[in-house]
Design an enzyme around this catalytic site. Sequence first.
Site, PDB file in Angstrom:
ATOM      1  CE  LYS A 224      78.473  16.099 -48.895  1.00  0.00           C
ATOM      2  NZ  LYS A 224      79.575  16.528 -47.962  1.00  0.00           N
TER       3      LYS A 224
ATOM      4  CB  THR B  18      77.154  16.454 -44.907  1.00  0.00           C
ATOM      5  OG1 THR B  18      77.849  17.348 -45.770  1.00  0.00           O
ATOM      6  CG2 THR B  18      77.692  15.049 -45.087  1.00  0.00           C
TER       7      THR B  18
ATOM      8  CB  THR C   9      84.125  17.801 -47.439  1.00  0.00           C
ATOM      9  OG1 THR C   9      85.103  17.571 -46.449  1.00  0.00           O
ATOM     10  CG2 THR C   9      82.841  17.111 -46.972  1.00  0.00           C
TER      11      THR C   9
END
EC number: 2.3.1.35
Lengths: 405, 405
Positions: A181, A155, A192
């Site tokens: 990630k 992202t 996240t």
Amino acid sequence: MIETTISPVVHVVTPKGFQACGVHAGLKRKRKDLALLVCEQLASAAAVYTTNQFQAAPIQVTKETLHASSGKIRAVLINSGNANACTGPQGLEDAYTMRDKAAEHIGVKPEEVAIASTGVIGQLLPMETLLNGIDLLEPIHEETGAESFAEAILTTDTGTKCTGVEYTEGGATVTIAGVAKGSGMIHPNMATMLGFITTDAVIAPDVLQRALKQSVDASFNSITVDGDSSTNDMVLALASGLTEMDEIIEGTPAYDCFCQALTDVCTDLAKAIARDGEGATKLIEVEVVGAKTDEAARMIAKQVVGSSLVKTAVYGQDANWGRIIAAIGASEQPIDVNHVDIRIGSQHVLMESAPVWFDEALATEEMGQDVVSIQIRLQDGTGQGQAYGCDLTYDYVKINASYRT
Amino acid sequence: MIETTISPVVHVVTPKGFQACGVHAGLKRKRKDLALLVCEQLASAAAVYTTNQFQAAPIQVTKETLHASSGKIRAVLINSGNANACTGPQGLEDAYTMRDKAAEHIGVKPEEVAIASTGVIGQLLPMETLLNGIDLLEPIHEETGAESFAEAILTTDTGTKCTGVEYTEGGATVTIAGVAKGSGMIHPNMATMLGFITTDAVIAPDVLQRALKQSVDASFNSITVDGDSSTNDMVLALASGLTEMDEIIEGTPAYDCFCQALTDVCTDLAKAIARDGEGATKLIEVEVVGAKTDEAARMIAKQVVGSSLVKTAVYGQDANWGRIIAAIGASEQPIDVNHVDIRIGSQHVLMESAPVWFDEALATEEMGQDVVSIQIRLQDGTGQGQAYGCDLTYDYVKINASYRT
């Protein structure tokens, strides 16, 4: 214990039996946003998930999938650009649909496919775009497949995060690779952040689960970027069982070696994530020794590496140990406040809780390097632990003040 | 309950019996850095202190002083520019010396003077400069004395923070005034924050202590700027007892009125501090209703107002409720995740945990105002609570990357 060495030539399809790919489906404007990892036979699967109370639809579906398949699955599908979180019943239905479509695409059962999503929260997946994208996925055993996979899960990351080790123990050669990630919202409990581990070790799902849990606690759960934790985080490990070896059983040297190598892979990925914290210019490593317990040491290390004031001081190359002390004292771990030593890089700045002379010019110079090390010695016991983080910069504010719109 | 109105003409020497002043002693380069507040007779004193495990020398000395004097003191001396924290036995000796010198200067006993310090941690006080400065202190009953006092306690604050109320109950008129400093390192438990309250109410030290504790929990302990808590924080209240009234006893309307007015004063100061968070452009007010308990509501509100991602989103005027949800879910307070409503300003953005259409342009406009309000409705009980904070900006990084050096 054996020596494991992080290898730059091991990637996510190096362990025997794996294929991967990543494509641009259209969830992001230009970059790759859909990735698939496939094992040529049923792999042992294990996963750890975010502790955020709001768990995104893909997390719920993957949990159920691993349960339904008794931890034996064939593939994982990941999209970036949209987290499918806080999307209600429709989001859950969409998550099942993407799983089922991927299973159909590669010709396996629905409950043999895990899924993950990362990106903006609270928007429904553009299902037509996503489903059309799945048709484009052609996983391959080549390194280019691993590379496109690593790209497609990103992202706000500034680059891909891959690592791997190969080790030989008891005559068997085992390969473990990892790809991850994560940059913003990285806090203790894997916020996240997505991590995917492949290995050709022969290991049962439940044994792999315990090995993974332990490795994640010592690695991914020791990083913090900004104190938030996300709705979508997951680390998933797949073991193809295709190397020549006896099955790995707990309490054996083979298990210990595997755990060590797995922890090395996870730690390498975790540091890569911490270093890539949004806007970060430096990796901060905090080590605490002499704490009451390992857990206390890790909590104190996290409090220091998570302090906005410490993070800005590191950005400003300011050996401001007062902020480190304030962070230690603010942690909920009771310590003997009269016997604390702090070292920043090579410089002792506090001994027995009192300031000592140090070379500020040298300290400033050292804090200008890529990795800034803070060592804290307590006199409360034998517990030790680390935490990793990054500095807080103008660019962090810039990225996060304008991410969604 | 009576109505109390925050008055701009009430300042720290308005309650009967108080005098104040502030001077430049030389701890800072140019600005005022030494302040004195004196009561013309023994005042009832109460104080609450930082929860940081490292408590600075002045905190230790003031605690001991209030104990030795049974909560009846005459004055408080404050220096800014140097926190006298983590300064070992010498720092403690220096703290006693500054207290004793102030007592001598105004002709009272040493155990009748409280002290406070704020500024850089880990450096010894420049005692000659400080002691010479005490000789310059000439507290007065005029408003200019209150103003110079308010200035002299500041560090990175952008302005003075003063407030006050006057109320009449049962025929008696009571005045309560407050002055505070604080901008950086402001987290739940009163980090690097000093507050001084004066009142002419007739109230015993122990009753005042309980009233203060309750007021601070609902105000100063509900603000957060950057998640750190400091070594030096203190809120001190002094009651001269010089207004005409019966002594305030717990469990009476007089006590309830006093508590309400004290809370109003503390809340006003707390908001002023939150609004003046380092580099802040906006005050963020988070209100949580429907939580299991008031305590749970306050904890959740703090988690949201303390989230770096929420703070940067507010700075960027981005109604990014996904980050609010992530912060709520990351709090340790268990909630029913399927029944959460969120309103940002006038816009409902989430209903029953699902996104609803809202006017993004209007939301962006509202988030451009000085005060941004976030309301969270849970369905877990009747608990409610607030927290106050500020946005996270480029200037926060700038100020903190270069504060010490």
